[in-house]
Write a protein that holds these residues in place. Structure first.
Motif, short mmCIF file in Angstrom:
data_model
loop_
_atom_site.label_atom_id
_atom_site.label_comp_id
_atom_site.label_asym_id
_atom_site.label_seq_id
_atom_site.Cartn_x
_atom_site.Cartn_y
_atom_site.Cartn_z
N ALA A 6 20.71 -12.82 -16.10
CA ALA A 6 20.92 -13.77 -17.31
C ALA A 6 22.09 -13.56 -18.25
O ALA A 6 22.30 -14.67 -18.65
CB ALA A 6 19.26 -13.10 -18.00
N ALA A 9 24.20 -15.97 -16.75
CA ALA A 9 24.02 -17.56 -16.93
C ALA A 9 24.22 -17.70 -18.55
O ALA A 9 24.90 -18.99 -18.48
CB ALA A 9 22.64 -17.53 -16.76
N ALA A 10 24.12 -16.89 -19.29
CA ALA A 10 24.61 -17.17 -20.86
C ALA A 10 26.09 -17.20 -20.84
O ALA A 10 26.48 -18.15 -21.65
CB ALA A 10 24.07 -16.00 -21.66
N VAL A 14 24.78 -21.95 -18.01
CA VAL A 14 23.97 -22.28 -17.01
C VAL A 14 22.81 -21.86 -16.86
O VAL A 14 22.52 -20.61 -17.55
CB VAL A 14 24.74 -22.64 -15.60
N SER A 15 21.69 -22.38 -16.25
CA SER A 15 20.59 -21.32 -15.95
C SER A 15 20.41 -20.56 -14.92
O SER A 15 21.54 -20.46 -14.26
CB SER A 15 19.11 -22.55 -15.62
N LYS A 16 19.53 -19.37 -15.11
CA LYS A 16 19.53 -18.37 -14.00
C LYS A 16 19.51 -19.09 -12.78
O LYS A 16 19.86 -18.51 -11.89
CB LYS A 16 18.36 -17.34 -14.56
N THR A 17 18.69 -20.13 -12.67
CA THR A 17 18.29 -20.79 -11.44
C THR A 17 19.70 -21.06 -10.88
O THR A 17 19.79 -21.09 -9.53
CB THR A 17 17.53 -21.88 -11.35
N THR A 18 20.46 -21.77 -11.53
CA THR A 18 21.83 -22.29 -11.10
C THR A 18 22.63 -21.00 -10.78
O THR A 18 23.40 -21.10 -9.63
CB THR A 18 22.37 -22.92 -12.26
N THR A 33 31.01 -26.19 -11.91
CA THR A 33 29.92 -25.05 -12.06
C THR A 33 30.09 -23.75 -11.30
O THR A 33 29.72 -22.88 -11.74
CB THR A 33 28.47 -25.81 -12.12
#
Length: 337
Positions: A6, A9-10, A14-18, A33
């Motif tokens: 997380a 991602a922050a 981007v998202s955690k999925t990315t 990305t």
């Protein structure tokens, strides 16, 4: 609390999925990305968990090798050259990773795994990292330990017969009439130390000779400590006619201390080492030692890892290669012509 996915991602926006997709190289992801996520991983020092990485990798034709440091004598004595030769024969390259900076080394290893930089991992002495290495193996990364400590992990390993090596040293000393041995051990925490000592003590016990605790000294595999230990034993009046040192640098320290004390080797004291590294034939007198088959261990570990990388059916889980006795001048004087 450690850095999490997380946090990455922050930082990357981007998202955690990315982040997970970048770690696992899944799906089409914009190159910018990917670069942002990898930079965030590097900036934060994020070490991906084995589960997060997933290890859904293609082939790189590269093998990673984790060692304590490039000056580690046991590795350089034959392990690494044999690994390189075996891998090159099979069309694979080698990526070296050292373990001399603790958590920073762990972070770098995690980044290499995340980047899928290699197809499998060879490991020597993963002190402080065995749990993480085991996680990587359990998540699917082929791993083989070249075991110099009698670790016996939950994944494939290549080892040697440390207990039998200690027994070989004892049998040789008994055969030449040495009944009052001193043992200079490696670090107490190492399994190989306990194995070498156990095999040695058992053979003397079978001969009706009990080795007293005062005759067992910790030398930590270090030249100077062993040199000082022998000097101290002599100063204390400890009587002995042989020394079994748990590695060759220790035995070299023993030889030096005996020479400084005016004692002759092997006439007064016979000396046996362990490993048979190159220096063993250069000491004076040349060192009788237990040969640890390091080149064979390196080659066997590389072949075993490649079998697991390639998914060879019925690939061997582990391999143990025996020690052997090499007799030189530190125990037997040359015969007169």
């Amino acid at each position: 609390m450690g850095v999490t996915i997380a946090d990455v991602a922050a930082r990357a926006g981007v998202s955690k999925t990315t982040v997970s997709r970048v770690l696992n190289s899944k799906g089409e992801i914009n190159e910018n990305t990917v670069l942002k996520v990898r930079k965030a991983i590097s900036d934060l020092g994020y070490v991906p968990s084995a589960g997060a990485v997933g290890l859904a990798r293609g082939t790189t034709q590269m093998i990673g090798m984790l060692i304590p440091d490039l000056a580690w004598a046991w590795a350089g004595a034959g392990i690494v050259p044999a690994v390189i030769e075996t891998l090159e024969t099979e069309g694979f390259g080698l990526r070296m990773l050292t373990w001399n900076h603790g958590e920073e080394s762990l972070r770098r290893l995690g980044l290499q795994v995340a980047a899928k930089s290699f197809d499998g991992l060879l490991v020597i002495e993963p002190e402080g990292a065995l749990g993480y290495i085991t996680e990587l193996h359990e998540a699917g990364l082929p791993v083989v330990l070249i075991d110099d400590r009698f670790q016996r992990p939950g994944f494939p390993y290549v080892a040697t017969t440390n207990r039998e090596g200690g027994a070989q040293a004892a049998r040789h000393l008994l055969e030449i009439g040495r009944r009052r041995p001193l043992v200079v051990t490696g670090p107490d925490a190492f399994g190989c130390t306990r194995e070498r000592l156990g095999g040695f003590v058992d053979v003397y016990a079978e001969a009706g000779i009990e080795i007293d605790r005062s005759s067992i000294i910790c030398g930590d595999f270090q030249f100077e400590r062993c040199r000082s230990a022998i000097a101290g034993a002599l100063a204390d009046g400890l009587e002995f006619d042989a020394v079994f040192a748990h590695n060759d640098p220790s035995a070299a320290g023993v030889l030096t201390a005996l020479h400084e004390a005016g004692l002759w080797v092997p006439q007064d004291v016979a000396v046996v080492g362990f490993d048979d590294v190159e220096m063993a034939s250069y000491t004076f007198p040349a060192l009788t030692t237990i040969r640890q088959p390091v080149r064979e261990m390196g080659a066997a570990a590389a072949r075993l890892l490649l079998d697991h990388v390639r998914g060879v059916p019925k690939a061997a889980p582990s391999c143990v290669i025996p020690t052997s006795l090499v007799v030189r001048g530190s125990t037997l004087r040359p015969s007169p012509n």
